[in-house]
Design an enzyme around this catalytic site. Sequence first.
Site, short mmCIF file in Angstrom:
data_model
loop_
_atom_site.label_atom_id
_atom_site.label_comp_id
_atom_site.label_asym_id
_atom_site.label_seq_id
_atom_site.Cartn_x
_atom_site.Cartn_y
_atom_site.Cartn_z
CB CYS A 114 -40.81 18.65 40.03
SG CYS A 114 -39.33 18.49 41.05
CG HIS A 259 -40.64 15.37 37.47
ND1 HIS A 259 -39.49 16.02 37.10
CD2 HIS A 259 -40.59 15.24 38.82
CE1 HIS A 259 -38.77 16.29 38.20
NE2 HIS A 259 -39.43 15.82 39.25
CG ASN A 289 -35.55 15.32 40.19
OD1 ASN A 289 -35.71 16.32 39.49
ND2 ASN A 289 -36.42 14.94 41.11
#
Length: 332
Positions: A114, A259, A289
């Site tokens: 991530c 993020h 995500n």
Amino acid sequence: MKRSKILGVGHSLPDRIVTNEELSEVMDTNNEWIVERTGIEQRRWFTPGVDTVTSLSKKASLQALERAGIEASELDFIVFATITPDYYVPGNGVLLQRELGIPGIGALDIRNACSGFIYALSVADQFIKTGMYQRILVVGAEIQSSGLDKSDEGRSSAVIFADGAGAVVLGTSSDENSGILSTHLHADGTYAEELYCKDPGSSREDRFSQELFDSGSFFLKMNGNVVFKHAVVRFIEVINEALKANNLSKENIDLLVPHQANLRISQYIQQKLEFPDEKVFNNIMTLGNTTGATIPIALSEAWEQGRIKPGDLICLAAFGSGFTWASALLKW
Ligand code: COA
């Protein structure tokens, strides 16, 4: 020293929309739970035989190049952030380079999940600052959906992760007051197993054995509570670090692009920073995500929506597997 600047940004998403209702037909979950805990209403998943990490990243890269007004042949280097490459080996940077028809230039893969895109941006920034390269393609792209445990056991991760690609063209800034002001990278491997995919690990007698497949160790495993608790602390910390390094305060930020881990995490950060809605960009509600791809996709969508204007101070921040966390402050 030269400063680097984002010259163009692009993104590409698979066509297939997967709703929470659709997931509830294959696992024990429901729309209310997913929306309440994650903010996600739908996500994009790839179509086998149609989308690949390379094809999605190629589309994102061509859009970024067009918006930057430069040809692929003018690129000096590629930095590619992904934990879901099309091949186990080689990395995805070389596959994208081949598709763009620019053999010869270097291509580097980054595996920081991530936080991968900000790590990639930081690497590219150093190359430009030292004068080694002038134009670098920085990509974040993932196909997570093919590796998710879609049984009841894997539901807490399966409802979160999704597919997509984003890219930026980083070049030399003509104005020393605009561009990337600083990047900040961190990691703490103490928590490696709190969000990880164990196999196919190399330190196995037979890394592709049926026994390992059957044990489920090829699936991403996440201890959601631990991730959440660390994320909210580290996000704030690394945003403040970037501000302090540039003698700026949170009021100077025009847009925070976090993020897209979980909408609740973004909302917690927003509340801690006392930011109004217009200062935080979120798209996890419709895209889920996408790990290393969330930030360049969000940047591209924010730019398209007119939420990023020349001269704006943009803060990027990420947290994820490793644990790793990172931020970047840039003047658009
Ligand atoms: N649908 C329905 N119920 C679910 C579910 C799902 N998809 N996933 C888990 N549950 C259940 C659990 O089994 C548990 O049931 P129980 O109380 O009967 O044992 C209950 O919901 C609560 O589970 P818990 O894991 O404690 O929920 P949570 O409030 O911590 O939310 C996450 C789970 C994953 C949404 C949350 O921890 C989170 O978002 N963490 C951060 C994850 C993240 O951002 N990851 C990306 C990092 S880059």
